[in-house]
Design an enzyme around this catalytic site. Structure first.
Site, short mmCIF file in Angstrom:
data_model
loop_
_atom_site.label_atom_id
_atom_site.label_comp_id
_atom_site.label_asym_id
_atom_site.label_seq_id
_atom_site.Cartn_x
_atom_site.Cartn_y
_atom_site.Cartn_z
N ASP A 188 -2.38 -33.40 -4.36
CA ASP A 188 -3.75 -33.18 -4.81
C ASP A 188 -4.44 -32.41 -3.70
OD1 ASP A 188 -5.59 -33.70 -7.07
OD2 ASP A 188 -6.86 -34.38 -5.46
N ASN A 242 0.75 -27.31 -12.65
CA ASN A 242 0.24 -26.05 -12.10
C ASN A 242 1.43 -25.24 -11.57
OD1 ASN A 242 -0.61 -24.16 -10.17
ND2 ASN A 242 -2.42 -25.34 -9.61
N PHE A 281 -2.59 -18.18 -5.17
CA PHE A 281 -3.24 -18.66 -6.40
C PHE A 281 -4.60 -19.25 -6.04
CE2 PHE A 281 -2.77 -23.30 -5.99
CZ PHE A 281 -1.83 -23.39 -4.98
N GLY A 282 -5.29 -19.70 -7.06
CA GLY A 282 -6.56 -20.42 -6.84
C GLY A 282 -7.54 -19.64 -5.99
P1 IMP Z 1 -5.41 -30.20 -8.24
O1 IMP Z 1 -4.87 -30.68 -6.93
O2 IMP Z 1 -4.35 -29.99 -9.26
O3 IMP Z 1 -6.56 -31.01 -8.70
O4 IMP Z 1 -5.95 -28.72 -8.02
C1 IMP Z 1 -6.39 -28.28 -6.80
C2 IMP Z 1 -7.01 -26.93 -6.92
O5 IMP Z 1 -7.40 -26.57 -5.58
C3 IMP Z 1 -6.09 -25.82 -7.38
O6 IMP Z 1 -6.12 -25.60 -8.75
C4 IMP Z 1 -6.66 -24.63 -6.62
O7 IMP Z 1 -7.76 -24.15 -7.28
C5 IMP Z 1 -7.16 -25.23 -5.34
N1 IMP Z 1 -6.12 -25.07 -4.32
C6 IMP Z 1 -5.30 -26.03 -3.82
N2 IMP Z 1 -4.43 -25.52 -2.95
C7 IMP Z 1 -4.69 -24.20 -2.90
C8 IMP Z 1 -4.10 -23.13 -2.19
O8 IMP Z 1 -3.13 -23.25 -1.44
N3 IMP Z 1 -4.65 -21.94 -2.41
C9 IMP Z 1 -5.69 -21.73 -3.24
N4 IMP Z 1 -6.26 -22.68 -3.95
C10 IMP Z 1 -5.78 -23.92 -3.78
#
Ligand code: IMP
Length: 200
Positions: free
Chosen positions: A75, A16, A158-159
């Protein structure tokens, strides 16, 4: 007693780009160089655990083994109180294969409407795992509490950032300059614990 990190290069076990950038900026302050798992061509392991900590450990162990150097994995996700903690460990998956977070944010909003939630309390969680090629690992967790707004605001971060207002603020993470977010985010809090335990 946590194991100290003596190496100066780390694999950031993530594909990511938003996360690799944020973690890279955080560790650069300690003279550590971040190499992304994506750039090394490492495969993304399946995140099969029901907890942030479990999934961070899966990713860190896989990258440490694949790259034969220490690996740091994050994560993280958004937990919404009125949705029983969802999307939680499924935060990335709610965005679908196209990784479209407008879709994911809309799903959260629709979920809140469906349960007639009066309270949009939510928090971000980050589990940060550091694994070595010999199988040893350390794991640290950070949280930031706040509430959700609709419609989403801001184009930074993001996200789910554009719908999350951290406690004590009026603006969303999507409206906040990166340095300000880094000073208080769930990732920064987990990172501070990692620094104290492994770099301090
Ligand atoms: P993973 O940890 O790769 O499974 O993904 C976690 C997901 O949580 C990310 O793709 C975002 O959608 C969300 N996320 C985690 N941290 C943040 C942040 O700091 N801001 C916004 N979204 C977040």
């Amino acid at each position: 007693m946590s194991r100290r990190l003596t190496e100066t290069r780390l694999v950031v076990a993530s594909h990511n780009p938003g996360k690799v950038r944020e973690i890279g900026e955080l560790i650069a302050r300690f003279g550590l160089e971040a190499i992304s798992a994506g750039d090394l061509g490492l495969c993304e392991p399946e995140e099969t655990e029901p907890t942030f900590t479990g999934n961070a450990l899966i990713k860190a162990h896989a990258a440490a083994k694949g790259a034969n150097m220490p690996a740091l994995a994050d994560d993280s996700g958004l937990c919404v109180d009125a949705l029983n903690g969802e999307p939680g460990v499924y935060s990335a998956r709610w965005a679908g294969p196209a990784k479209d977070f407008r879709v994911a944010m809309q799903l959260v909003h629709d979920g809140l409407e469906k349960v007639h939630a009066k309270d949009a309390a939510a928090h971000f969680v980050c589990a940060l795992a550091l694994a070595w090629p010999d199988g040893h690992a350390e794991v640290f967790e950070g949280k930031v509490h706040g509430h959700l707004v609709w419609p989403p605001r801001g184009t930074l971060g993001f996200g789910y950032d554009p719908m999350f207002v951290p406690e004590g603020f009026q603006i969303t993470f999507g409206e906040m300059p990166p340095a300000q977010k880094h000073a208080m985010s769930h990732r920064a809090r987990a990172f501070a614990k990692f620094v104290e335990a492994c770099l301090g």
